[in-house]
Design a protein around this motif. Structure first.
Motif, mmCIF file in Angstrom:
data_model
loop_
_atom_site.group_PDB
_atom_site.id
_atom_site.type_symbol
_atom_site.label_atom_id
_atom_site.label_comp_id
_atom_site.label_asym_id
_atom_site.label_seq_id
_atom_site.Cartn_x
_atom_site.Cartn_y
_atom_site.Cartn_z
ATOM 1 N N VAL A 6 2.049 25.721 -16.999
ATOM 2 C CA VAL A 6 2.075 24.431 -18.021
ATOM 3 C C VAL A 6 0.579 23.681 -18.003
ATOM 4 N N GLY A 7 0.446 23.099 -18.997
ATOM 5 C CA GLY A 7 -0.848 22.265 -19.085
ATOM 6 C C GLY A 7 -0.414 20.979 -18.985
ATOM 7 N N PHE A 8 -1.405 19.971 -18.788
ATOM 8 C CA PHE A 8 -1.058 18.585 -18.758
ATOM 9 C C PHE A 8 -2.094 17.623 -19.495
ATOM 10 N N LEU A 9 -1.644 16.699 -20.145
ATOM 11 C CA LEU A 9 -2.442 15.785 -20.922
ATOM 12 C C LEU A 9 -2.083 14.288 -20.691
ATOM 13 N N ALA A 10 -2.916 13.578 -20.427
ATOM 14 C CA ALA A 10 -2.607 12.118 -20.030
ATOM 15 C C ALA A 10 -2.935 11.203 -21.624
ATOM 16 N N VAL A 11 -2.123 10.416 -21.790
ATOM 17 C CA VAL A 11 -1.906 9.566 -23.173
ATOM 18 C C VAL A 11 -1.852 8.338 -22.537
ATOM 19 N N LEU A 12 -2.472 7.363 -23.209
ATOM 20 C CA LEU A 12 -2.261 5.808 -22.954
ATOM 21 C C LEU A 12 -1.830 5.083 -24.198
ATOM 22 N N LEU A 13 -0.876 4.455 -24.258
ATOM 23 C CA LEU A 13 -0.404 3.708 -25.215
ATOM 24 C C LEU A 13 -0.559 1.984 -25.005
ATOM 25 N N ASP A 14 -1.570 1.361 -25.581
ATOM 26 C CA ASP A 14 -2.011 -0.201 -25.246
ATOM 27 C C ASP A 14 -1.059 -0.854 -26.140
ATOM 28 N N LEU A 60 3.575 2.434 -32.724
ATOM 29 C CA LEU A 60 3.111 1.697 -34.079
ATOM 30 C C LEU A 60 4.461 1.054 -34.498
ATOM 31 N N ALA A 61 5.633 1.642 -34.217
ATOM 32 C CA ALA A 61 6.885 1.009 -34.652
ATOM 33 C C ALA A 61 7.020 -0.146 -34.219
ATOM 34 N N LEU A 62 6.798 0.063 -32.773
ATOM 35 C CA LEU A 62 7.032 -1.317 -31.719
ATOM 36 C C LEU A 62 5.777 -2.429 -32.079
ATOM 37 N N ASP A 63 4.786 -1.850 -32.312
ATOM 38 C CA ASP A 63 3.496 -2.770 -32.575
ATOM 39 C C ASP A 63 2.496 -2.195 -33.626
ATOM 40 N N PRO A 64 2.416 -2.628 -34.616
ATOM 41 C CA PRO A 64 1.724 -2.163 -35.782
ATOM 42 C C PRO A 64 -0.032 -2.275 -35.152
ATOM 43 N N GLU A 65 -0.165 -2.754 -34.190
ATOM 44 C CA GLU A 65 -1.542 -2.855 -33.778
ATOM 45 C C GLU A 65 -1.651 -1.955 -32.534
ATOM 46 N N ALA A 66 -0.888 -1.224 -32.047
ATOM 47 C CA ALA A 66 -0.872 -0.416 -30.865
ATOM 48 C C ALA A 66 -1.923 0.449 -31.018
ATOM 49 N N VAL A 67 -2.570 0.899 -30.008
ATOM 50 C CA VAL A 67 -3.803 1.808 -29.705
ATOM 51 C C VAL A 67 -3.252 2.922 -28.787
ATOM 52 N N VAL A 68 -3.451 4.052 -29.483
ATOM 53 C CA VAL A 68 -3.010 5.374 -28.672
ATOM 54 C C VAL A 68 -4.166 6.380 -28.324
ATOM 55 N N SER A 69 -4.399 6.410 -26.915
ATOM 56 C CA SER A 69 -5.543 7.209 -26.567
ATOM 57 C C SER A 69 -5.309 8.324 -25.886
ATOM 58 N N VAL A 70 -6.035 9.525 -25.846
ATOM 59 C CA VAL A 70 -5.811 10.584 -25.451
ATOM 60 C C VAL A 70 -6.946 11.205 -24.664
ATOM 61 N N GLY A 71 -6.735 11.908 -23.552
ATOM 62 C CA GLY A 71 -7.791 12.339 -22.692
ATOM 63 C C GLY A 71 -7.665 13.849 -23.150
ATOM 64 N N SER A 72 -8.365 14.589 -22.221
ATOM 65 C CA SER A 72 -8.343 16.039 -22.399
ATOM 66 C C SER A 72 -7.362 16.895 -21.729
#
Length: 523
Positions: free
Chosen positions: A309-317, A372-384
């Motif tokens: 499998v491959g792996f991807l980091a995602v951050l949800l502010d 975004l449903a939880l917080d309209p100002e949420a920021v979602v960021s993705v690594g490689s």
């Protein structure tokens, strides 16, 4: 009581004895009073046993003499409490197969420890063993048991969490101790004399081969104990063997571990699985694991695929703890393998495990919708995406850089990735650097001061000029000005800033300074 062991025998110590442990004791009430000293053991089938007690007795009964009516049960318990009986142990084999509610309520009201036995126990053998200990036999074992009991009592009194409890158990026994949940996922592993990889590789299959609880069992001879409360089981704790066989002290440590974990579960509201995911994510993001093999074994034991499998980091502010359960459930429902955990109060981390043919974008878009449903100002960021678990720290670092550069109000963007970082995003991530702030002030400060003192708007004219790549006609049209006015204003700008606006390099410097100004004080 005779005290040849140097310390009193407590209710907890008696429950840890193999002769009683074989009956699978369960503490229903008085959990915080298991440190009460036991002066003697008294077997009774009388309706008024208190008349034969002097205090400090551990009372053993099959339940045959218990009154039928609740009032009679309350009176029975009140009399035991009045003479200060240490605890009441009832066998759920003959008359009862579950403790009567009236008995549980009465013991709880008097804070009298009530212990049930699910299996038949030879009461006479219990008295012989306990009395031998009380009279001074096995003094060394008693002292060691007391030290174990005191250590776990201290852990409980200071509200230790499950990680600390398991670590203490491994330290006392010198053996690897693992806490698992009901689906045989290893949540906490304290490896002693072995690596995490050795302890956890193939964990689920190995664990399922071990009987649910009881004495040493399974192909490897694990010692296990259930972690449960009032009939609700949450998991079990396992002690893995070494070349030396288990001792009665190991049994005591494991039983005390299970009890301390029960209390920790009642005190600490964070589900064990969530805490385990958080710990694993922190260790991966910060490269705190001892080796890549240990990291793979730990994540595999939590149910995350680690091979092919491959792996991807995602951050949800977002407000992380509020979103954690929702996001984890969303991914589980979609059949997406992932670790989900709070990294900081305002940042939720997700590590996706993706098959080679599986695009990461649909999964991240799903995450973004949830955030975004939880917080309209949420920021979602993705690594490689990376192809090895040991490289996930890089993916997390990249996602963090993207998050730092993500501008507020992203105009409907579902998520941000590395390719989204342009000049403004880069400057936004550096906005708190005083060198960047100083640069903008050095380049534009005199022009801003002039506009403030004289009520002019030369900065806007300069912005139109730079945005037009130095085309004065376009500048005039954008500012709704005549060409002559534009020429006059640009000469004033050149004089105030001591710059040559015909120079492409100097225009670039001013353009960067304007971009810094924009991210420092958004228009």
């Amino acid at each position: 009581m005779s005290d040849t062991a140097g310390a009193p025998l407590t209710v907890a110590d008696v429950l840890a004895l193999p002769v009683l442990a074989a009956g699978r004791p369960q503490v229903l009430t008085g959990l915080t009073r298991l440190d009460r000293p036991v002066r003697w053991v008294h077997i009774t089938e009388l309706t008024d046993p208190a008349s034969f007690l002097k205090g400090g007795e551990l009372v053993l009964t099959t339940g045959m003499p218990l009154p039928e009516d609740p009032a009679g049960v309350r009176r029975y318990v009140d009399e035991l409490a009045e003479v200060d009986a240490a605890a009441l142990v009832i066998e759920l084999v003959r008359r009862y197969h579950r403790p009567p509610d009236a008995l549980v309520h009465a013991c709880r009201a008097r804070d009298l420890p009530l212990i049930t036995l699910a299996r038949d126990v030879n009461f006479l053998e219990v008295t012989q063993v306990v009395h031998a200990l009380l009279l001074g036999n096995q003094a060394d074992a008693m002292r060691r048991t007391q030290r174990i009991h005191e250590a776990f009592t201290a852990l409980t009194l200071r509200g230790a969490g499950p990680q600390e409890v398991v670590r203490a158990a491994a330290g006392m026994s010198g053996r690897t101790v693992v806490l698992e949940n009901l689906v045989h996922q290893a949540l906490i592993c304290e490896a002693s004399g072995a690596t995490v990889e050795e302890a956890l590789t193939g964990w689920e299959a190995r664990s399922r081969a071990v009987p649910a609880s009881g004495e040493v069992g399974g192909p490897e001879g694990w010692l296990v104990a259930p972690v449960e409360y009032q009939g609700e089981r949450w998991g079990r704790v396992a002690m893995l063997p070494t070349s030396a066989g288990f001792t009665s002290e190991d049994v005591t440590v494991l039983e005390r571990t299970a009890m301390a974990l029960t209390i920790a579960r009642l005190i600490h509201t964070t589900p064990w699985e969530r805490a385990a995911h958080r710990g694993a994510l922190h260790d991966l993001a910060e490269q705190r694991h001892h080796s890549p093999a240990d990291a793979r074994a730990r994540c595999a034991a939590l149910g995350l695929p680690t091979e092919g499998v491959g792996f991807l980091a995602v951050l949800l502010d977002v407000e992380a703890q509020a979103a954690e359960t929702t996001v984890a459930e969303e991914l589980r429902t979609a059949g997406i393998a992932a670790l989900v955990g709070t990294l900081t109060p305002t940042r939720l981390g997700v590590l996706l495990a993706l098959r080679p043919s599986q695009s990461w974008r649909p999964a991240v878009e799903r995450l973004s919708r949830s955030a975004l449903a939880l917080d309209p100002e949420a920021v979602v960021s993705v690594g490689s995406e990376v192809d090895d678990l040991s490289a996930t720290a890089r993916s997390f670092r990249e996602a963090a850089r993207v998050a730092e550069a993500a501008l507020p109000s992203p105009d409907g963007r579902a998520f941000h990735e590395l390719s989204d970082i342009g000049l403004r995003q880069l400057l936004y991530s550096l906005r708190e650097d005083t060198r960047v702030q100083e640069y903008a002030e050095r380049q534009l400060g005199r022009l801003l001061d002039h506009d403030t003192r004289h009520g002019t708007d030369l900065l806007t004219t300069l912005r139109h000029y730079l945005d037009s790549a130095g085309n004065k006609t376009t500048t005039a049209r954008r500012g709704n000005l005549s060409r002559e006015t534009v020429y006059q204003r640009l000469r004033t700008v050149e004089r105030l800033l001591d710059r040559d606006l015909e120079s492409g390099e100097q225009r670039t410097e001013l353009h960067v300074a304007l971009a810094v100004l924009d991210v420092l004080r958004p228009r």
